[in-house]
Design a protein around this motif. Structure first.
Motif, PDB file in Angstrom:
ATOM      1  N   THR A  26       0.852  -1.194   0.083  1.00  0.00           N
ATOM      2  CA  THR A  26      -0.073  -0.229  -0.043  1.00  0.00           C
ATOM      3  C   THR A  26       0.889   1.247  -0.063  1.00  0.00           C
ATOM      4  OG1 THR A  26      -1.792  -1.252   1.248  1.00  0.00           O
ATOM      5  CG2 THR A  26      -1.805   0.971   1.324  1.00  0.00           C
ATOM      6  N   ASN A  27       1.884   1.230   0.771  1.00  0.00           N
ATOM      7  CA  ASN A  27       2.684   2.412   0.840  1.00  0.00           C
ATOM      8  C   ASN A  27       4.221   1.843   0.951  1.00  0.00           C
ATOM      9  OD1 ASN A  27       1.176   4.856   0.875  1.00  0.00           O
ATOM     10  ND2 ASN A  27       0.574   3.941   2.862  1.00  0.00           N
ATOM     11  N   GLY A  28       5.226   2.395   0.719  1.00  0.00           N
ATOM     12  CA  GLY A  28       6.607   2.120   0.754  1.00  0.00           C
ATOM     13  C   GLY A  28       7.187   1.089  -0.531  1.00  0.00           C
ATOM     14  N   LYS A  29       6.564   1.073  -1.465  1.00  0.00           N
ATOM     15  CA  LYS A  29       6.964   0.313  -2.569  1.00  0.00           C
ATOM     16  C   LYS A  29       7.959   0.905  -3.562  1.00  0.00           C
ATOM     17  CE  LYS A  29       2.887   0.230  -5.441  1.00  0.00           C
ATOM     18  NZ  LYS A  29       1.905   1.006  -4.357  1.00  0.00           N
ATOM     19  N   GLY A  30       7.634   2.245  -3.710  1.00  0.00           N
ATOM     20  CA  GLY A  30       8.462   3.015  -4.451  1.00  0.00           C
ATOM     21  C   GLY A  30       9.775   3.231  -3.681  1.00  0.00           C
ATOM     22  N   SER A  31       9.922   3.534  -2.538  1.00  0.00           N
ATOM     23  CA  SER A  31      11.223   3.678  -1.842  1.00  0.00           C
ATOM     24  C   SER A  31      12.057   2.483  -1.722  1.00  0.00           C
ATOM     25  CB  SER A  31      10.868   4.396  -0.389  1.00  0.00           C
ATOM     26  OG  SER A  31      10.247   5.456  -0.660  1.00  0.00           O
ATOM     27  N   THR A  32      11.152   1.401  -1.294  1.00  0.00           N
ATOM     28  CA  THR A  32      11.899   0.163  -1.158  1.00  0.00           C
ATOM     29  C   THR A  32      12.409  -0.180  -2.601  1.00  0.00           C
ATOM     30  OG1 THR A  32      10.384  -0.371   0.469  1.00  0.00           O
ATOM     31  CG2 THR A  32      11.711  -2.428  -0.461  1.00  0.00           C
ATOM     32  N   SER A  33      11.720  -0.011  -3.485  1.00  0.00           N
ATOM     33  CA  SER A  33      12.229  -0.663  -5.032  1.00  0.00           C
ATOM     34  C   SER A  33      13.529   0.332  -5.370  1.00  0.00           C
ATOM     35  CB  SER A  33      11.358  -0.171  -5.881  1.00  0.00           C
ATOM     36  OG  SER A  33      10.060  -0.897  -5.737  1.00  0.00           O
TER      37      SER A  33
ATOM     38  N   LYS B  23      -9.871   9.726  -2.995  1.00  0.00           N
ATOM     39  CA  LYS B  23      -9.259   9.155  -1.571  1.00  0.00           C
ATOM     40  C   LYS B  23     -10.071   9.560  -0.420  1.00  0.00           C
ATOM     41  CE  LYS B  23      -5.581   7.927  -3.602  1.00  0.00           C
ATOM     42  NZ  LYS B  23      -4.994   6.575  -3.423  1.00  0.00           N
ATOM     43  N   ASN B  24      -9.820   8.875   0.710  1.00  0.00           N
ATOM     44  CA  ASN B  24     -10.590   9.128   1.913  1.00  0.00           C
ATOM     45  C   ASN B  24      -9.997  10.183   2.560  1.00  0.00           C
ATOM     46  OD1 ASN B  24     -11.851   8.922   4.215  1.00  0.00           O
ATOM     47  ND2 ASN B  24     -11.124   6.972   5.035  1.00  0.00           N
ATOM     48  N   TYR B  25     -10.087  11.437   2.148  1.00  0.00           N
ATOM     49  CA  TYR B  25      -9.327  12.897   2.447  1.00  0.00           C
ATOM     50  C   TYR B  25      -9.977  13.239   3.744  1.00  0.00           C
ATOM     51  CZ  TYR B  25     -13.431  14.826   0.263  1.00  0.00           C
ATOM     52  OH  TYR B  25     -14.571  15.177  -0.089  1.00  0.00           O
ATOM     53  N   ALA B  26     -11.167  13.108   3.894  1.00  0.00           N
ATOM     54  CA  ALA B  26     -11.631  13.327   5.568  1.00  0.00           C
ATOM     55  C   ALA B  26     -10.832  12.724   6.473  1.00  0.00           C
ATOM     56  CB  ALA B  26     -13.140  12.991   5.531  1.00  0.00           C
ATOM     57  N   LYS B  27     -10.692  11.442   6.555  1.00  0.00           N
ATOM     58  CA  LYS B  27      -9.515  10.900   7.839  1.00  0.00           C
ATOM     59  C   LYS B  27      -8.384  11.601   7.696  1.00  0.00           C
ATOM     60  CE  LYS B  27     -12.227   6.766   8.917  1.00  0.00           C
ATOM     61  NZ  LYS B  27     -12.102   5.211   8.702  1.00  0.00           N
TER      62      LYS B  27
ATOM     63  N   THR C  66       3.770  -3.117   2.984  1.00  0.00           N
ATOM     64  CA  THR C  66       2.856  -2.784   3.989  1.00  0.00           C
ATOM     65  C   THR C  66       1.215  -3.220   3.162  1.00  0.00           C
ATOM     66  OG1 THR C  66       2.422  -0.466   2.895  1.00  0.00           O
ATOM     67  CG2 THR C  66       4.203  -0.716   4.652  1.00  0.00           C
ATOM     68  N   VAL C  67       0.461  -3.330   4.127  1.00  0.00           N
ATOM     69  CA  VAL C  67      -0.771  -3.471   3.678  1.00  0.00           C
ATOM     70  C   VAL C  67      -1.749  -2.531   4.385  1.00  0.00           C
ATOM     71  CG1 VAL C  67      -2.844  -5.117   3.346  1.00  0.00           C
ATOM     72  CG2 VAL C  67      -0.530  -5.960   2.893  1.00  0.00           C
ATOM     73  N   GLY C  68      -2.667  -1.493   3.847  1.00  0.00           N
ATOM     74  CA  GLY C  68      -3.468  -0.696   4.290  1.00  0.00           C
ATOM     75  C   GLY C  68      -4.669  -0.620   3.356  1.00  0.00           C
ATOM     76  N   LEU C  69      -5.715   0.336   3.975  1.00  0.00           N
ATOM     77  CA  LEU C  69      -6.870   0.527   3.104  1.00  0.00           C
ATOM     78  C   LEU C  69      -6.608   1.654   1.949  1.00  0.00           C
ATOM     79  CD1 LEU C  69      -9.547   0.413   6.004  1.00  0.00           C
ATOM     80  CD2 LEU C  69      -8.940  -1.243   4.425  1.00  0.00           C
TER      81      LEU C  69
ATOM     82  N   GLU D 209      -4.498   7.173   3.808  1.00  0.00           N
ATOM     83  CA  GLU D 209      -4.770   6.996   5.300  1.00  0.00           C
ATOM     84  C   GLU D 209      -3.465   6.667   6.048  1.00  0.00           C
ATOM     85  OE1 GLU D 209      -7.436   6.015   8.963  1.00  0.00           O
ATOM     86  OE2 GLU D 209      -8.387   5.437   7.058  1.00  0.00           O
ATOM     87  N   PRO D 210      -2.913   5.289   5.357  1.00  0.00           N
ATOM     88  CA  PRO D 210      -1.819   4.883   6.118  1.00  0.00           C
ATOM     89  C   PRO D 210      -0.507   5.986   5.762  1.00  0.00           C
ATOM     90  CG  PRO D 210      -3.126   3.022   4.879  1.00  0.00           C
ATOM     91  CD  PRO D 210      -3.584   4.236   4.677  1.00  0.00           C
ATOM     92  N   GLY D 211      -0.421   6.208   4.724  1.00  0.00           N
ATOM     93  CA  GLY D 211       0.575   7.292   4.553  1.00  0.00           C
ATOM     94  C   GLY D 211       0.553   8.460   5.570  1.00  0.00           C
ATOM     95  N   VAL D 212      -0.675   9.089   5.666  1.00  0.00           N
ATOM     96  CA  VAL D 212      -0.811  10.232   6.666  1.00  0.00           C
ATOM     97  C   VAL D 212      -0.342   9.736   8.073  1.00  0.00           C
ATOM     98  CG1 VAL D 212      -2.598  11.839   7.464  1.00  0.00           C
ATOM     99  CG2 VAL D 212      -2.397  11.572   5.207  1.00  0.00           C
TER     100      VAL D 212
END
Length: 439
Positions: free
Chosen positions: A51-58, A351-355, A169-172, A322-325
């Motif tokens: 969900t996040n981190g794949k670009g940096s990890t790559s 995106k779930n911008y409210a949360k 990672t795994v997130g919504l 949301e996981p990134g925030v």
């Protein structure tokens, strides 16, 4: 028949392909790859999802393997400054001449297939095929392949020969495509695991870990999990920028410095180290302490908490879900709680911008501004006035454009304050392309 005579036309053609046709089939890809002689079979791969981190990890894996002496390709998205960034090798991004020549070869084949297939190749499928063609013609030892969305039916999953798979990672996120629960999303991401090939796993929620274990066990794939098989110990920062840590277990490196900020970047770096070590084992070479130091000390990744100016201090961070925030909130709390952070936020409407906004608004030292931006292709940015209505009991400033928000912030900020642009990767990329570096 369409004519492509310039690189701009080649890129426009790719963007003109339709966006979302996620079907449980590789029919379209198989047909065109068969016509091309299956260029994807000529490379070996490290396949990375999350969900996040794949670009940096790559990027870290690519740097580590290059320092170890391997020839390395990289396929990543989205691009930040130039489309060509999505396909890279040891010489940098794909050259315009190569991109044009490959699209001149590929486009007529796509056009013919359009006449026979129920739906033609998507934008991402077209780009994926282009990448396969490039690395077939410009051979490397290994291609670091970042998933587009999910895993099971992502275009990149058609590859036949993976040295290792990675789930960061795994997130919504992307729930309209991948599912509404962590279990459903993890099931999609676990689709990249290959029979009897290792899988490296970052810090996942328990329900996602269960999915990975079940799939890996059924396929006889060894699992290397952060926090279980290899562990990190963070060290107090000794420099204004960057993180230092030690990793022990299935990989062992002391006092590793990575030139990025955030505890999540320590996790990304540890996952990258484990992945690179497995690849080096595959090729019969050793990832030395010197390789690690040289690779991670110089690694950069645009708009991932990227500092582009010191006076005033300006940082760009593509916390686009949301996981990134949540990770960004931890970074602000850990490293910048003693100064005012003027935060300019722009997001896409889907995106779930409210949360995301509420998490940022709840930080006591954040001066929050919701701003407008152009938006990519046909994707709609959130209206700032609509967005602020979702925030409870907080004072938030609205600007029609990020330029007006930036001007307002710079006119009132103090010397030690920080300006932080965050939200959609497309938003922070737009800022990066248009905001002059002030150093």
């Amino acid at each position: 028949m369409i004519k492509i005579t310039t690189v701009a036309q080649a890129i426009d053609y790719i963007h003109s392909r339709h966006k979302w046709t996620k079907t449980p089939s590789f029919e379209r890809l198989n047909k065109i790859l068969d016509l091309l002689g299956h260029p994807e079979r000529q490379s070996k791969y490290v396949h990375i999802t999350g969900t996040n981190g794949k670009g940096s990890t790559s990027k870290m894996v690519a740097q580590l393997l290059r320092k170890s002496g391997l020839r390395v390709g990289l396929f990543t998205s989205p691009y930040i400054l130039k489309f060509n960034e999505r396909i890279q090798d040891d010489n940098g991004s794909i050259r315009d001449a190569d991109l044009l020549a490959l699209m001149q070869e590929l486009a007529p084949i796509i056009e013919e297939l359009d006449k026979t297939l129920p739906s033609g190749l998507t934008e991402f499928e077209t780009l994926t095929v282009l990448m396969f063609m490039y690395f077939a013609k410009h051979a490397v030892d290994v291609v670091i392949l970042e998933v587009g969305v999910g895993g099971t039916w992502d275009s990149t999953t058609i590859i036949p020969d993976k040295i290792v798979s990675v789930v960061t990672t795994v997130g919504l996120d992307h729930m309209h495509v991948l599912g509404n629960t962590l279990t459903e999303i993890a099931t999609q991401k676990a689709g990249i695991i290959q029979k009897q090939r290792p899988v490296v796993v970052g810090r996942l929620p328990a329900e996602a870990d269960d999915v990975i274990d079940t799939v890996a066990s059924a396929l006889g794939a060894p699992v290397y999990r952060l926090g279980e098989h290899f562990k990190t110990k963070n060290q107090q920062p000794t420099q204004a920028w960057g993180e230092t840590f030690t990793v022990t277990g299935t990989v062992n490196y002391e006092d590793v410095f990575v030139d990025l900020i955030g505890r999540y970047q320590i996790d990304n770096a540890a996952v990258a180290l484990q992945t690179a070590a497995l690849v080096c084992d595959y090729f019969g070479i050793i990832l030395t302490r010197e390789h690690v130091s040289a690779a991670l000390r110089t690694v950069t990744w645009p708009v991932r908490f990227e500092k582009i100016s010191s006076q005033p201090a300006i940082v760009l961070d593509g916390a686009h879900n949301e996981p990134g925030v949540q990770a960004l909130v931890r970074t602000i709390t850990d490293r910048f709680s003693q100064q005012t952070v003027h935060l300019l936020f722009g997001a896409l409407q889907d995106k779930n911008y409210a949360k995301m906004l509420q998490l940022l608004a709840d930080l006591p030292n954040v001066d929050l501004h919701v701003v407008g931006f152009m938006g990519p292709n046909n994707r709609q940015p959130v209206n700032p006035n609509t967005a602020v209505q979702q925030i409870k009991n907080q004072t938030v400033t609205v600007h029609e454009s990020w330029q007006s928000g930036f001007a307002a912030v710079t006119s009132q900020m103090q010397k030690d304050d920080l300006i932080l642009f965050t939200g959609s990767l497309y938003f922070v990329s737009e800022v990066r392309q248009n905001l002059s570096v002030l150093d």
